[in-house]
Scaffold this motif. Structure first.
Motif, short mmCIF file in Angstrom:
data_model
loop_
_atom_site.label_atom_id
_atom_site.label_comp_id
_atom_site.label_asym_id
_atom_site.label_seq_id
_atom_site.Cartn_x
_atom_site.Cartn_y
_atom_site.Cartn_z
N THR A 68 13.14 -3.04 -31.96
CA THR A 68 11.85 -3.67 -32.26
C THR A 68 10.65 -2.77 -31.97
N ILE A 69 10.86 -1.74 -31.14
CA ILE A 69 9.75 -0.86 -30.76
C ILE A 69 10.21 0.59 -30.87
N PRO A 70 9.64 1.35 -31.80
CA PRO A 70 9.98 2.78 -31.81
C PRO A 70 9.34 3.46 -30.60
N TRP A 71 10.12 4.27 -29.89
CA TRP A 71 9.60 4.88 -28.68
C TRP A 71 9.99 6.35 -28.60
N THR A 72 9.20 7.09 -27.81
CA THR A 72 9.48 8.50 -27.56
C THR A 72 9.85 8.75 -26.11
N GLY A 73 9.68 7.75 -25.26
CA GLY A 73 10.05 7.87 -23.86
C GLY A 73 10.31 6.50 -23.27
N ILE A 74 11.27 6.44 -22.35
CA ILE A 74 11.61 5.15 -21.73
C ILE A 74 12.17 5.41 -20.34
N ALA A 75 11.85 4.54 -19.40
CA ALA A 75 12.35 4.65 -18.03
C ALA A 75 12.48 3.24 -17.45
N GLU A 76 13.15 3.16 -16.33
CA GLU A 76 13.42 1.86 -15.73
C GLU A 76 13.39 1.95 -14.21
N ASN A 77 12.79 0.95 -13.58
CA ASN A 77 12.86 0.75 -12.14
C ASN A 77 13.60 -0.55 -11.89
N VAL A 78 14.49 -0.56 -10.92
CA VAL A 78 15.12 -1.81 -10.48
C VAL A 78 14.91 -1.93 -8.97
N GLY A 79 14.96 -3.15 -8.49
CA GLY A 79 14.81 -3.39 -7.07
C GLY A 79 15.35 -4.75 -6.71
N MET A 80 15.54 -4.96 -5.44
CA MET A 80 15.97 -6.27 -4.97
C MET A 80 15.48 -6.46 -3.54
N ASN A 81 15.17 -7.71 -3.20
CA ASN A 81 14.81 -8.04 -1.82
C ASN A 81 14.95 -9.54 -1.63
N ASP A 82 14.93 -9.93 -0.36
CA ASP A 82 15.04 -11.36 -0.06
C ASP A 82 13.83 -11.85 0.75
N TYR A 83 12.70 -11.22 0.49
CA TYR A 83 11.47 -11.64 1.15
C TYR A 83 11.05 -13.03 0.63
N PRO A 84 10.23 -13.74 1.40
CA PRO A 84 9.69 -15.02 0.91
C PRO A 84 8.88 -14.80 -0.37
N HIS A 129 10.90 6.34 -8.51
CA HIS A 129 10.29 5.11 -9.02
C HIS A 129 8.79 5.31 -9.24
N ARG A 130 8.16 6.00 -8.30
CA ARG A 130 6.72 6.26 -8.43
C ARG A 130 6.44 7.12 -9.67
N LYS A 131 7.31 8.08 -9.93
CA LYS A 131 7.16 8.93 -11.11
C LYS A 131 7.18 8.07 -12.38
N ASN A 132 8.04 7.07 -12.43
CA ASN A 132 8.07 6.17 -13.58
C ASN A 132 6.77 5.37 -13.67
N ILE A 133 6.30 4.84 -12.55
CA ILE A 133 5.07 4.04 -12.54
C ILE A 133 3.89 4.88 -13.01
N GLU A 134 3.83 6.13 -12.59
CA GLU A 134 2.71 7.01 -12.93
C GLU A 134 2.97 7.84 -14.19
#
Length: 171
Positions: free
Chosen positions: A94-110, A128-133
């Motif tokens: 559905t979206i043509p792209w030239t770059g893609i990345a993924e961050n995953v995480g998990m926690n049990d905080y409230p 992860h920060r590299k992906n965000i930025e």
């Protein structure tokens, strides 16, 4: 013997759920969509603070991210990036792209702390920060919670074909 007990104790202490103190109750159920919006907002706040353009939100990307989080929460896939190539293919339909990345995480905080903890964790990790930025212009966030109260996060970053993400004010 001492060398064995210290790592074991450290593991046990890190594995203790982050429950609310006695007398404090978890707020009423909050929708995944509300939490996803908060994660999106915090990531864009960070990007803006770094002089980067905000990411646009794409519901199609979020649907793919949410499916992965739901699969991790249900135990259908292990926590991590397994199946990332399939998510890339799903998005490319559905979206043509030239770059893609993924961050995953998990926690049990409230609920009140889970999103901030997840985004802070990503920002504290070089990859992860590299992906965000990174040079991306669109994103989607998916969050799911398992029966034990653990939250699973997936954020996918996309640089759409023809888009040129840049720092504001720079050409």
């Amino acid at each position: 013997m001492r060398a064995i007990w210290f790592p074991l104790l450290a593991f046990i202490l890190c594995s203790v759920p982050h429950s609310a103190p006695a007398g404090m109750r978890e707020p009423p159920a909050v929708s995944s969509g509300t939490l996803e919006s908060k994660a999106y907002e915090l990531v864009n706040d960070h990007r803006q603070a770094m002089g980067l353009a905000s990411l646009s939100y794409d519901a199609r990307i979020a649907a793919v991210a949410r499916r992965h989080s739901e699969n991790m929460a249900a135990g259908r896939v292990p926590f991590g990036h397994e199946g990332f190539e399939e998510r890339q293919r799903a998005i490319s339909k559905t979206i043509p792209w030239t770059g893609i990345a993924e961050n995953v995480g998990m926690n049990d905080y409230p609920v009140a702390r889970t999103v901030r903890a997840a985004v802070s964790g990503w920002l504290g990790s070089r990859g992860h920060r590299k992906n965000i930025e990174g040079r991306y212009d669109a994103t989607g966030v998916g969050i799911a919670r398992d029966d034990r109260g653990t939250f699973y996060y997936t954020q996918i970053f996309v640089n759409r074909t023809g888009m040129r993400p840049s720092r504001p004010g720079l050409r």
